[in-house]
Design a protein around this motif. Structure first.
Motif, PDB file in Angstrom:
ATOM      1  N   THR A  26       0.845  -1.258  -0.114  1.00 23.28           N
ATOM      2  CA  THR A  26       0.085   0.040   0.125  1.00 23.28           C
ATOM      3  C   THR A  26       0.998   1.157  -0.088  1.00 23.28           C
ATOM      4  O   THR A  26       0.197   2.451  -0.460  1.00 23.28           O
ATOM      5  CB  THR A  26      -1.096   0.269   1.195  1.00 23.28           C
ATOM      6  OG1 THR A  26      -0.147  -0.023   2.453  1.00 23.28           O
ATOM      7  CG2 THR A  26      -1.889  -1.238   1.254  1.00 23.28           C
ATOM      8  N   ALA A  27       2.001   1.124   0.380  1.00 20.13           N
ATOM      9  CA  ALA A  27       2.971   2.493   0.569  1.00 20.13           C
ATOM     10  C   ALA A  27       4.515   2.218   0.214  1.00 20.13           C
ATOM     11  O   ALA A  27       4.938   0.803   0.893  1.00 20.13           O
ATOM     12  CB  ALA A  27       2.721   3.182   1.642  1.00 20.13           C
ATOM     13  N   PHE A  40       1.885   5.953  -2.769  1.00 25.78           N
ATOM     14  CA  PHE A  40       0.732   4.963  -2.178  1.00 25.78           C
ATOM     15  C   PHE A  40       0.007   4.432  -3.258  1.00 25.78           C
ATOM     16  O   PHE A  40      -0.369   4.988  -4.296  1.00 25.78           O
ATOM     17  CB  PHE A  40      -0.221   5.979  -1.282  1.00 25.78           C
ATOM     18  CG  PHE A  40       0.550   6.624  -0.368  1.00 25.78           C
ATOM     19  CD1 PHE A  40       1.134   6.244   0.839  1.00 25.78           C
ATOM     20  CD2 PHE A  40       0.705   7.971  -0.565  1.00 25.78           C
ATOM     21  CE1 PHE A  40       1.727   6.956   1.784  1.00 25.78           C
ATOM     22  CE2 PHE A  40       1.459   8.614   0.398  1.00 25.78           C
ATOM     23  CZ  PHE A  40       2.056   8.351   1.676  1.00 25.78           C
ATOM     24  N   HIS A  45      -6.225   7.853  -0.405  1.00 29.36           N
ATOM     25  CA  HIS A  45      -6.024   7.128   1.115  1.00 29.36           C
ATOM     26  C   HIS A  45      -4.578   6.767   1.350  1.00 29.36           C
ATOM     27  O   HIS A  45      -4.555   5.488   1.415  1.00 29.36           O
ATOM     28  CB  HIS A  45      -7.287   6.075   1.212  1.00 29.36           C
ATOM     29  CG  HIS A  45      -8.507   6.534   0.897  1.00 29.36           C
ATOM     30  ND1 HIS A  45      -9.115   6.185  -0.385  1.00 29.36           N
ATOM     31  CD2 HIS A  45      -9.566   7.069   1.436  1.00 29.36           C
ATOM     32  CE1 HIS A  45     -10.383   6.641  -0.198  1.00 29.36           C
ATOM     33  NE2 HIS A  45     -10.686   6.971   0.925  1.00 29.36           N
ATOM     34  N   ASP A  47      -1.513   5.396   2.942  1.00 31.04           N
ATOM     35  CA  ASP A  47      -1.312   4.684   4.263  1.00 31.04           C
ATOM     36  C   ASP A  47       0.219   4.904   4.838  1.00 31.04           C
ATOM     37  O   ASP A  47       1.083   4.211   4.697  1.00 31.04           O
ATOM     38  CB  ASP A  47      -1.304   3.116   3.613  1.00 31.04           C
ATOM     39  CG  ASP A  47      -1.515   2.251   4.874  1.00 31.04           C
ATOM     40  OD1 ASP A  47      -1.097   2.714   6.000  1.00 31.04           O
ATOM     41  OD2 ASP A  47      -1.391   1.059   4.679  1.00 31.04           O
ATOM     42  N   ALA A  50       1.782   2.567   7.094  1.00 29.99           N
ATOM     43  CA  ALA A  50       2.496   1.370   6.609  1.00 29.99           C
ATOM     44  C   ALA A  50       3.975   1.882   6.338  1.00 29.99           C
ATOM     45  O   ALA A  50       4.753   0.981   6.143  1.00 29.99           O
ATOM     46  CB  ALA A  50       1.819   0.849   5.315  1.00 29.99           C
TER      47      ALA A  50
END
Length: 226
Positions: A26-27, A40, A45, A47, A50
């Motif tokens: 996610t990141a 990301f 959104h 993260d 993370a």
């Protein structure tokens, strides 16, 4: 294919540059020594939790494409917008505009970093030149101008690190180096693109005259873990 540009840093970090990135699904970010950039999977959104274990306290990282509240544990250091521009200039000349340009390599890394620190073309690290081809002009032994490549995904290849020593600007050195890169990229079947912050109207105008056109304007932030 143009959707790749909407999150080009992520597609670079999870594609051609996956071996020099770290993070999660996610990141991700470039490993230290390269440009301090993170991205990301979903920029709407981000993260940040993370990626936090991969970031040192106080380390400033650039990120593209997200706005909104900055979560606890992070500080917003800078915020602006930048244009993504795609080259639509048509046919290139048969001959290079910069036959005297020098191909830069690890021997020139310290000089390249010094020039980037002086002129601030964007996030730059000691190993940034490993991300693609870099060319420069020298005055004696001194590096006075450079331009190279950074992000790429699919057929898109970014031109980046464009800068000229303040004492030698206005001679067309950056334009010639950009032309060299455009020529090499198009010969490889790639589509040149670049980024320029909104405030840099001079560079934006130069890129337009060279055949680049705005694709989109997106937010860019510098954040650090506290």
């Amino acid at each position: 294919m143009r959707h790749l540009l909407d999150n080009i840093v992520w597609h670079s970090l999870t594609g051609p540059h996956a071996g020099i990135s770290e993070g999660t699904d996610t990141a991700r970010r470039y490993v230290r020594g390269f440009s301090p950039l993170m991205a990301f999977a979903d920029s709407r959104h981000p993260d940040l939790a993370a990626i936090a274990p991969c970031c040192d306290p106080g380390e400033r990282l650039y990120c593209d494409g997200w706005t909104g509240e900055v979560p606890d544990g992070w500080r917003l250091d800078m915020e602006t917008t930048m244009f993504k521009m795609i080259w639509e200039g048509g046919a290139m000349p048969d001959q290079s505009e910069a036959p005297d340009a020098v191909r830069l390599d690890a021997r020139h890394a310290a000089q390249a970093l010094d020039l980037a620190m002086l002129t601030n073309p964007g996030p730059f690290g000691l190993r940034t030149m490993e991300l693609g081809e870099y060319f420069g002009f020298f005055e004696g032994d001194r590096l006075i101008a450079m331009a190279g490549e950074r992000f790429h995904a699919g057929t898109f290849r970014e031109i980046s690190g464009v800068c000229t020593h303040p004492d030698l600007q206005g001679r067309g050195l950056a334009r010639r180096l950009i032309g060299t890169l455009i020529r090499r990229q198009t010969q490889r079947g790639e589509v040149p693109f670049l980024h320029v912050v909104r405030q840099n109207t001079g560079a934006h105008g130069l890129y337009e005259r060279m055949g680049f056109r705005d694709y989109r304007e997106s937010p860019v932030r510098v954040v650090s873990r506290v």
